[in-house]
Enzyme design. Structure first.
Site, PDB file in Angstrom:
ATOM      1  N   GLU A  97       8.090 -32.356  24.992  1.00 59.17           N
ATOM      2  CA  GLU A  97       7.094 -32.526  23.938  1.00 59.17           C
ATOM      3  C   GLU A  97       7.778 -32.965  22.648  1.00 59.17           C
ATOM      4  O   GLU A  97       8.987 -32.796  22.472  1.00 59.17           O
ATOM      5  CB  GLU A  97       6.325 -31.223  23.689  1.00 59.17           C
ATOM      6  CG  GLU A  97       5.513 -30.734  24.868  1.00 59.17           C
ATOM      7  CD  GLU A  97       4.754 -29.457  24.550  1.00 59.17           C
ATOM      8  OE1 GLU A  97       4.737 -29.036  23.362  1.00 59.17           O
ATOM      9  OE2 GLU A  97       4.179 -28.869  25.483  1.00 59.17           O
ATOM     10  N   HIS A 148       5.765 -24.335  19.093  1.00 56.79           N
ATOM     11  CA  HIS A 148       4.837 -24.227  20.217  1.00 56.79           C
ATOM     12  C   HIS A 148       5.543 -23.411  21.289  1.00 56.79           C
ATOM     13  O   HIS A 148       6.443 -23.898  21.963  1.00 56.79           O
ATOM     14  CB  HIS A 148       4.455 -25.611  20.744  1.00 56.79           C
ATOM     15  CG  HIS A 148       3.530 -25.565  21.921  1.00 56.79           C
ATOM     16  ND1 HIS A 148       3.414 -26.603  22.826  1.00 56.79           N
ATOM     17  CD2 HIS A 148       2.664 -24.600  22.351  1.00 56.79           C
ATOM     18  CE1 HIS A 148       2.526 -26.293  23.745  1.00 56.79           C
ATOM     19  NE2 HIS A 148       2.062 -25.075  23.483  1.00 56.79           N
TER      20      HIS A 148
END
EC number: 3.1.21.-
Length: 302
Positions: A97, A148
């Protein structure tokens, strides 16, 4: 109201603007996703609410999704250009990501940034830390630390986030830090009992502005405060105005199915009051010009 009084009032009002900082898990953001008209339209309207936005779960391998989104955002919002700052691709496996900051470059600038050096490999996606300038005499700069977490290691990662805070605050000699992102800090991923034992909860000075009872999820079947914003620093906290999750489906009149095409998360936002004197200064030349133009009306010849 006399012209000079009216002008002074407008200057003071203009100088009392809020500065909005946001975080949003955009749920597997790819080029194919942003190319869909309704998705693009909604993302642009969400981004345009924020002076700084941290997008998470950007998984675009083409490298084209963010430039396309930036182009459409700048077409939509003519109040000032946005710029972006992207992290490298982060992850332990082939699944990676990227954190992406969108920011209004006429209001704020990136002063410095780096990926946290995760020597012990605690984080699935280590924080991409950035220091931004702010149009404020009280708080001229602010450090953002997005994260995250992976649902399987929420407690471990959030405890390590405290160590990140210590490193960051020492690196920049600043206690004014905002930790933000999809922490997965609720429901099955992290019980209230375990949450309250985190160092980010037990150590003084951390202010969790997205409350434990807040719902940051789109689905009607869930009610979880996964996404959080945590403020630290007296100057930062003194400027706090509001903080909340942004219910974009209701605001933009989307069905749950339509909203889930965007994300299964709400963005979370915090507004800081930046009503400082030097915010007014850029208007001074304009004001002087207006006063000179109005002077014949204010002081008629006798």
């Amino acid at each position: 109201m006399h012209y000079p009084t009216a002008l002074l009032f407008l200057i003071l009002v203009n100088g009392a603007q809020a500065f909005r900082i946001c975080a949003f898990n955009a749920q597997r953001l790819t080029l194919a996703k942003v190319a869909r008209e309704q998705v693009m339209d909604t993302l642009v309207r969400i981004l345009a609410r924020c002076d700084i936005m941290v997008l998470q779960e950007v998984v675009d391998s083409s490298g084209s999704a963010i430039p396309l989104l930036l182009r459409e955002l700048n077409r939509f919002d003519a109040s000032g250009p946005y710029s972006t700052l992207s992290s490298p691709q982060l992850g332990r496996t082939t699944y990676v990501e990227t954190y992406v900051y969108f920011y209004r470059s006429h209001k704020t600038q990136v002063l410095s940034s780096y990926v946290y050096n995760d020597e012990d490999d605690v984080f699935a996606r280590e924080p991409f830390v950035a220091q931004f300038s702010l149009p404020s005499d009280v708080l001229p700069s602010l450090v953002l630390v997005p994260l995250h977490t992976t649902p399987k290691a929420v407690e471990k990662e959030l405890n390590a986030l405290y160590d990140v805070f210590l490193e960051v605050s020492q690196h920049w000699q600043s206690k004014d830090v905002i930790l933000l992102g999809d922490f997965n800090a609720d429901c099955a991923s992290l019980t209230k009992k375990r949450l309250d034992k985190l160092e980010l909860r037990t150590e003084p000075g951390f202010h969790w502005v997205i409350a434990d009872g807040e719902d940051t999820t789109v689905r009607a079947s869930t009610h979880c405060a996964y996404d959080r914003i945590v403020l630290h620093g007296e100057r930062c906290r003194s400027l706090l105005h509001t903080a909340a999750a942004f219910d974009f489906p209701t605001t933009f009149q989307l069905t749950e199915e339509e909203a889930l095409n965007i994300s299964d998360h709400y963005p979370v936002e915090v507004e800081l009051k930046l009503s400082q004197a030097h915010s007014v200064q850029p208007l001074s030349l304009t004001v002087l010009l207006l006063l000179s133009l109005l002077s014949p009306q204010l002081c008629p010849a006798t």
